[in-house]
Scaffold this motif. Structure first.
Motif, short mmCIF file in Angstrom:
data_model
loop_
_atom_site.label_atom_id
_atom_site.label_comp_id
_atom_site.label_asym_id
_atom_site.label_seq_id
_atom_site.Cartn_x
_atom_site.Cartn_y
_atom_site.Cartn_z
N TYR A 79 0.83 -1.21 0.00
CA TYR A 79 0.00 0.00 0.00
C TYR A 79 0.87 1.26 0.00
CZ TYR A 79 -3.61 -3.26 1.59
OH TYR A 79 -4.48 -4.31 1.70
N LEU A 80 0.29 2.33 -0.49
CA LEU A 80 0.88 3.66 -0.33
C LEU A 80 -0.25 4.60 0.06
CD1 LEU A 80 3.50 5.34 -0.53
CD2 LEU A 80 2.73 6.02 -2.82
N GLN A 81 -0.25 5.01 1.32
CA GLN A 81 -1.22 5.99 1.80
C GLN A 81 -0.67 7.37 1.52
OE1 GLN A 81 -4.37 5.54 3.21
NE2 GLN A 81 -4.49 7.78 2.96
N MET A 82 -1.41 8.15 0.76
CA MET A 82 -0.95 9.48 0.36
C MET A 82 -1.91 10.52 0.92
SD MET A 82 0.20 8.74 -3.58
CE MET A 82 -1.48 8.54 -4.15
N ASN A 83 -1.40 11.34 1.81
CA ASN A 83 -2.19 12.41 2.42
C ASN A 83 -1.62 13.77 2.03
OD1 ASN A 83 -3.73 10.43 3.82
ND2 ASN A 83 -2.27 10.44 5.53
N SER A 84 -2.40 14.81 2.24
CA SER A 84 -1.97 16.18 1.95
C SER A 84 -1.37 16.27 0.56
CB SER A 84 -0.95 16.64 3.01
OG SER A 84 -1.48 16.58 4.30
N LEU A 85 -2.06 15.73 -0.39
CA LEU A 85 -1.54 15.68 -1.76
C LEU A 85 -1.37 17.08 -2.34
CD1 LEU A 85 -3.51 12.58 -2.95
CD2 LEU A 85 -1.03 12.86 -3.19
N LYS A 86 -0.33 17.21 -3.17
CA LYS A 86 0.00 18.47 -3.82
C LYS A 86 -0.05 18.28 -5.33
CE LYS A 86 3.32 19.53 -0.12
NZ LYS A 86 4.74 19.87 0.17
N PRO A 87 -0.25 19.35 -6.08
CA PRO A 87 -0.23 19.21 -7.55
C PRO A 87 1.05 18.57 -8.07
CG PRO A 87 -1.17 21.31 -6.94
CD PRO A 87 -0.67 20.68 -5.67
N GLU A 88 2.17 18.82 -7.41
CA GLU A 88 3.44 18.24 -7.87
C GLU A 88 3.53 16.74 -7.61
OE1 GLU A 88 3.02 20.92 -5.86
OE2 GLU A 88 4.60 21.00 -4.31
N ASP A 89 2.55 16.16 -6.92
CA ASP A 89 2.50 14.71 -6.76
C ASP A 89 1.86 14.03 -7.97
OD1 ASP A 89 1.65 15.27 -3.32
OD2 ASP A 89 3.61 14.67 -4.12
N THR A 90 1.33 14.81 -8.89
CA THR A 90 0.72 14.26 -10.09
C THR A 90 1.74 13.47 -10.89
OG1 THR A 90 -0.93 16.02 -10.25
CG2 THR A 90 -0.37 14.85 -12.29
N ALA A 91 1.42 12.21 -11.17
CA ALA A 91 2.34 11.32 -11.88
C ALA A 91 1.68 9.96 -12.08
CB ALA A 91 3.63 11.13 -11.08
N MET A 92 2.33 9.14 -12.88
CA MET A 92 1.99 7.72 -12.94
C MET A 92 2.78 7.05 -11.83
SD MET A 92 0.16 5.52 -14.65
CE MET A 92 -0.05 6.01 -16.37
N TYR A 93 2.08 6.28 -11.01
CA TYR A 93 2.72 5.60 -9.89
C TYR A 93 2.86 4.12 -10.20
CZ TYR A 93 2.51 9.71 -6.95
OH TYR A 93 2.72 10.97 -6.42
N TYR A 94 4.06 3.62 -9.95
CA TYR A 94 4.39 2.23 -10.25
C TYR A 94 4.80 1.49 -8.98
CZ TYR A 94 4.74 3.85 -15.08
OH TYR A 94 4.48 4.39 -16.32
N CYS A 95 4.38 0.23 -8.91
CA CYS A 95 4.81 -0.68 -7.87
C CYS A 95 5.99 -1.48 -8.42
CB CYS A 95 3.65 -1.59 -7.52
SG CYS A 95 3.99 -2.93 -6.40
N ALA A 96 6.96 -1.77 -7.57
CA ALA A 96 8.13 -2.53 -8.00
C ALA A 96 8.55 -3.51 -6.91
CB ALA A 96 9.28 -1.58 -8.30
N GLY A 97 9.18 -4.60 -7.34
CA GLY A 97 9.65 -5.60 -6.40
C GLY A 97 10.96 -6.23 -6.83
N THR A 98 11.63 -6.84 -5.86
CA THR A 98 12.87 -7.53 -6.14
C THR A 98 12.65 -9.04 -6.13
OG1 THR A 98 13.52 -7.78 -3.82
CG2 THR A 98 14.12 -5.71 -4.92
N GLY A 99 13.70 -9.76 -6.46
CA GLY A 99 13.73 -11.19 -6.23
C GLY A 99 13.98 -11.45 -4.75
N PRO A 100 14.29 -12.71 -4.39
CA PRO A 100 14.55 -13.02 -2.98
C PRO A 100 15.68 -12.17 -2.42
CG PRO A 100 14.43 -15.02 -4.32
CD PRO A 100 14.42 -13.88 -5.26
N ALA A 101 15.47 -11.57 -1.26
CA ALA A 101 16.48 -10.68 -0.69
C ALA A 101 16.33 -10.60 0.81
CB ALA A 101 16.38 -9.30 -1.31
N TYR A 102 17.34 -11.09 1.55
CA TYR A 102 17.37 -10.83 2.98
C TYR A 102 17.68 -9.34 3.17
CZ TYR A 102 17.17 -15.78 4.01
OH TYR A 102 16.77 -17.07 4.12
N TYR A 103 17.33 -8.83 4.35
CA TYR A 103 17.59 -7.42 4.61
C TYR A 103 19.09 -7.18 4.74
CZ TYR A 103 17.58 -2.87 6.83
OH TYR A 103 17.82 -1.55 7.11
N TYR A 104 19.65 -6.30 3.89
CA TYR A 104 21.07 -6.01 3.96
C TYR A 104 21.36 -4.52 3.83
CZ TYR A 104 20.89 -5.66 -1.15
OH TYR A 104 20.60 -5.30 -2.44
N LYS A 105 20.32 -3.73 3.51
CA LYS A 105 20.50 -2.28 3.43
C LYS A 105 19.13 -1.63 3.54
CE LYS A 105 20.24 -1.94 -1.64
NZ LYS A 105 20.93 -1.42 -2.86
#
Length: 127
Positions: A79-105
């Motif tokens: 999810y992405l909860q977006m509050n107090s939206l501004k005109p400069e937030d106008t865009a195409m929003y994309y979801c992205a993911g990685t392959g298997p990854a333990y937390y390292y950074k």
């Protein structure tokens, strides 16, 4: 084959809120990074927020205090909860993911760190 499908975009007035969702399918591993990116025509795709499946999150300075990334692992949904939206937030929003990854950074906000992408959902904020 990992597939990501976004929803929840739309048109709102400045100061309004939206919640974007990204449903993931075909994920067979339990440790990974996922993120939200946005892009306007003629500009580079920029990272907005990201998390690791263990919990740590990152948010771009431009959205800190306004946007919050979260996940529901049981529903395979980001999810992405977006509050107090501004005109400069106008865009195409994309979801992205990685392959298997333990937390390292800290969850990265660079598009080159991600392997899988959704088709995007449009967010338009009017003044």
């Amino acid at each position: 084959q990992v597939q990501l499908v976004e929803s929840g975009g739309g048109s709102v007035q400045a100061g309004g809120s939206l919640r974007l969702s990204c449903v993931a399918s075909g994920v067979t591993y339990s440790r990974y990074y996922m993120g939200w990116f946005r892009q306007v025509p003629g500009k580079e795709r920029e990272g907005v927020a990201a998390l690791h499946s263990d919990g740590p999150t990152s948010h771009a300075d431009s959205v800190k205090g306004r946007f919050t990334i979260s996940q529901d692992s049981a529903k395979n949904t980001l999810y992405l909860q977006m509050n107090s939206l501004k005109p400069e937030d106008t865009a195409m929003y994309y979801c992205a993911g990685t392959g298997p990854a333990y937390y390292y950074k800290d969850p990265p906000l660079w598009k080159s760190d991600y392997n899988y992408w959704g088709q995007g959902t449009q967010v338009t904020v009017s003044s």
